[in-house]
Motif scaffolding. Structure first.
Motif, PDB file in Angstrom:
ATOM      1  N   TYR A 144       0.905   4.528  -2.817  1.00  0.00           N
ATOM      2  CA  TYR A 144       0.775   5.761  -2.292  1.00  0.00           C
ATOM      3  C   TYR A 144       1.885   6.630  -2.805  1.00  0.00           C
ATOM      4  CZ  TYR A 144       1.538   9.863   0.855  1.00  0.00           C
ATOM      5  OH  TYR A 144       1.506  11.043   1.635  1.00  0.00           O
ATOM      6  N   ARG A 145       3.238   6.258  -2.655  1.00  0.00           N
ATOM      7  CA  ARG A 145       4.251   6.904  -2.982  1.00  0.00           C
ATOM      8  C   ARG A 145       4.058   7.103  -4.725  1.00  0.00           C
ATOM      9  NH1 ARG A 145       7.769   3.614   0.920  1.00  0.00           N
ATOM     10  NH2 ARG A 145       7.555   1.993  -0.861  1.00  0.00           N
ATOM     11  N   LEU A 182      16.441   9.885  -2.810  1.00  0.00           N
ATOM     12  CA  LEU A 182      15.637   8.750  -3.205  1.00  0.00           C
ATOM     13  C   LEU A 182      15.638   7.612  -1.955  1.00  0.00           C
ATOM     14  CD1 LEU A 182      17.425   8.080  -6.520  1.00  0.00           C
ATOM     15  CD2 LEU A 182      15.240   8.811  -6.246  1.00  0.00           C
ATOM     16  N   ASP A 200      14.151   3.880  -8.996  1.00  0.00           N
ATOM     17  CA  ASP A 200      14.930   4.317  -8.150  1.00  0.00           C
ATOM     18  C   ASP A 200      14.210   4.383  -6.710  1.00  0.00           C
ATOM     19  OD1 ASP A 200      16.993   4.648  -9.675  1.00  0.00           O
ATOM     20  OD2 ASP A 200      16.718   6.773  -9.997  1.00  0.00           O
ATOM     21  N   VAL A 201      13.104   4.295  -6.616  1.00  0.00           N
ATOM     22  CA  VAL A 201      12.480   4.311  -5.367  1.00  0.00           C
ATOM     23  C   VAL A 201      11.874   3.028  -5.044  1.00  0.00           C
ATOM     24  CG1 VAL A 201      10.705   5.238  -3.707  1.00  0.00           C
ATOM     25  CG2 VAL A 201      11.787   6.804  -5.549  1.00  0.00           C
ATOM     26  N   GLU A 202      11.174   2.435  -5.911  1.00  0.00           N
ATOM     27  CA  GLU A 202      10.578   1.096  -5.630  1.00  0.00           C
ATOM     28  C   GLU A 202      11.350  -0.022  -6.069  1.00  0.00           C
ATOM     29  OE1 GLU A 202       8.589   1.407  -3.650  1.00  0.00           O
ATOM     30  OE2 GLU A 202       7.192   3.366  -4.080  1.00  0.00           O
ATOM     31  N   GLU A 217       8.791   7.042   2.660  1.00  0.00           N
ATOM     32  CA  GLU A 217       7.284   7.385   3.022  1.00  0.00           C
ATOM     33  C   GLU A 217       6.244   6.370   3.191  1.00  0.00           C
ATOM     34  OE1 GLU A 217       5.451  11.563   1.155  1.00  0.00           O
ATOM     35  OE2 GLU A 217       6.882  10.700   0.219  1.00  0.00           O
ATOM     36  N   GLN A 218       5.503   6.693   3.965  1.00  0.00           N
ATOM     37  CA  GLN A 218       4.236   5.635   4.153  1.00  0.00           C
ATOM     38  C   GLN A 218       2.999   6.396   4.030  1.00  0.00           C
ATOM     39  OE1 GLN A 218       5.200   4.006   7.986  1.00  0.00           O
ATOM     40  NE2 GLN A 218       6.582   2.487   7.031  1.00  0.00           N
ATOM     41  N   GLN A 224      10.204   6.734 -10.200  1.00  0.00           N
ATOM     42  CA  GLN A 224       9.624   6.297  -9.114  1.00  0.00           C
ATOM     43  C   GLN A 224       9.913   4.763  -9.010  1.00  0.00           C
ATOM     44  OE1 GLN A 224       8.740   8.038  -6.829  1.00  0.00           O
ATOM     45  NE2 GLN A 224       7.597   6.300  -5.700  1.00  0.00           N
ATOM     46  N   VAL A 260      15.343  18.277  -4.916  1.00  0.00           N
ATOM     47  CA  VAL A 260      15.313  17.264  -5.737  1.00  0.00           C
ATOM     48  C   VAL A 260      13.797  16.672  -5.952  1.00  0.00           C
ATOM     49  CG1 VAL A 260      15.941  14.554  -6.115  1.00  0.00           C
ATOM     50  CG2 VAL A 260      17.467  16.289  -4.972  1.00  0.00           C
ATOM     51  N   ALA A 278      12.725   8.975   0.033  1.00  0.00           N
ATOM     52  CA  ALA A 278      11.584   8.742  -0.645  1.00  0.00           C
ATOM     53  C   ALA A 278      10.982   7.388  -0.385  1.00  0.00           C
ATOM     54  CB  ALA A 278      11.727   8.872  -2.109  1.00  0.00           C
ATOM     55  N   LYS A 279      11.997   6.244  -0.240  1.00  0.00           N
ATOM     56  CA  LYS A 279      11.524   4.762   0.150  1.00  0.00           C
ATOM     57  C   LYS A 279      10.849   4.880   1.342  1.00  0.00           C
ATOM     58  CE  LYS A 279      15.218   3.542  -2.776  1.00  0.00           C
ATOM     59  NZ  LYS A 279      16.683   2.661  -3.094  1.00  0.00           N
ATOM     60  N   ARG A 311       3.863  10.837  -6.455  1.00  0.00           N
ATOM     61  CA  ARG A 311       4.658  11.486  -7.282  1.00  0.00           C
ATOM     62  C   ARG A 311       4.065  11.990  -8.426  1.00  0.00           C
ATOM     63  NH1 ARG A 311       9.284  12.587  -6.338  1.00  0.00           N
ATOM     64  NH2 ARG A 311       9.853  10.659  -5.796  1.00  0.00           N
ATOM     65  N   LYS A 337       0.824  -1.141   0.234  1.00  0.00           N
ATOM     66  CA  LYS A 337      -0.058  -0.051   0.010  1.00  0.00           C
ATOM     67  C   LYS A 337       0.982   1.177  -0.043  1.00  0.00           C
ATOM     68  CE  LYS A 337      -0.895   0.676   5.024  1.00  0.00           C
ATOM     69  NZ  LYS A 337       0.673   0.639   5.330  1.00  0.00           N
ATOM     70  N   ASP A 338       1.999   1.160   0.566  1.00  0.00           N
ATOM     71  CA  ASP A 338       2.702   2.619   0.632  1.00  0.00           C
ATOM     72  C   ASP A 338       3.468   2.830  -0.699  1.00  0.00           C
ATOM     73  OD1 ASP A 338       2.722   2.809   3.424  1.00  0.00           O
ATOM     74  OD2 ASP A 338       4.387   1.472   3.817  1.00  0.00           O
TER      75      ASP A 338
END
Lengths: 169, 139
Positions: free
Chosen positions: A18-19, B49, A125-127, B55-56, A122, A106, B52-53, A23, A14-15
């Motif tokens: 949301y992210r 980055l 690089d994030v997930e 964030e919930q 996203q 950033v 950003a990982k 974005r 779920k996070d």
């Protein structure tokens, strides 16, 4: 699938939804609304959820589509989300301090990327999805994903170095 | 040199040719406080980055119960009603039978009691008869 089982399935990602929503939609509240909306839709589809091999990927695609639709309808009604967020940027001291903060800088840079590039960056690089997964999620060819990702990263670098050379950060 | 390797990785990163493992390496490098001067300008990107990982989603997940299907409710109601009538009738029959049994038992008991009393009287009569016979024989 009962409510409890559904939550067990949905909670781990779920996070991520949301992210991804944040974005694209930028605003926290809108991202939360979008996430709730997507989870509800998923819950209502619940009975045929077994058909989807990968519920997470399915939910991510749903979130992406939902947010893009939302953005489209916003543009259509001439409500410009991104600009409304900048409107007060010069205003309070708090915001000025925030703007100087290099991390939120950033974030701002990423806000300006085209949607496709935002999505790719996203997801990678994030997930930390791999290229195949991103290609499936976004309905693109893996190679196009790579090109798009490289462009996004370079665009961020360019803006970042600009700022760094000005010595603001 | 560690930073030489990182520089190569950075170049690969911007061409989107790094593997997930290499990207983790980059991330770890910038997370450590020890970042070389020339790479300093990339630090905000990787730090961001990383942030950003984390964030919930803090919103709730308000699941409305799925739309109730009233057709099935009516089916269930009919079933319950049918069972109710069937078993209710059974139960009533049983009650009636029990009642009849108890009534009969009571009536029979009453009869037995009265019969007993009659017997006693008859026994008394027998006694009288015996005495009478004795008197007849003596005479």
């Amino acid at each position: 699938m009962t409510q409890g089982e559904f939550l067990d399935v949905v909670m781990p990602f779920k996070d991520k939804l949301y992210r991804l929503a944040k974005r694209l939609l930028v605003s926290r509240e809108e991202a939360e609304d979008a996430t709730q909306e997507v989870l509800l839709k998923l819950w209502n589809k619940n009975s045929d959820m077994g058909e989807y091999r990968n519920i997470e990927a399915f939910a991510m695609t749903m979130t992406k589509n939902f947010c893009l639709d939302k953005l489209k309808s916003k543009h259509a009604s001439n409500l410009k989300l991104v600009h409304s967020n900048y409107a007060e940027a010069g205003g309070g001291l708090q915001q000025q301090v925030e703007a100087l903060d290099s991390l939120s800088w950033v974030e701002r840079i990423m806000e300006e990327l085209p949607e496709q590039q935002k999505l790719v960056m996203q997801l990678r690089d994030v997930e930390e999805y791999d290229f195949e997964e991103i290609a499936t999620l976004l309905n693109m060819k893996p190679n196009t994903v790579r090109v798009s990702l490289s462009r996004a990263r370079k665009a961020v670098r360019e803006k970042l170095l600009e700022k760094h050379n000005y010595g603001i950060g | 040199m560690a930073s030489d390797k990182i520089k190569i990785l950075i170049d690969k990163y911007f061409e989107a040719e790094t593997t997930s493992v290499e990207e983790k390496e980059l991330s770890a490098y910038f997370k450590s406080g020890d970042v070389s001067q020339e790479l300093e300008s990339y630090k905000p990107l990787f730090q961001y980055l990383n942030e950003a990982k984390k964030e919930q989603f803090t919103g709730s997940v308000p699941l409305k119960p799925r739309k109730f299907n009233y057709r099935w409710l009516s089916v269930a109601a009919v079933a319950v009603l049918a069972f109710g009538i069937y078993f209710g009738k059974n139960y009533q029959e049983q009650r009636e039978a029990e009642f009849a049994y108890n009534e009969t038992k009571r009536a029979l008991q009453l009869l037995a009691q009265n019969l007993d009393r009659g017997n006693q009287k008859v026994a008394y009569l027998n006694e009288f008869e015996k005495t009478k016979q004795k008197i007849y024989k003596h005479n």
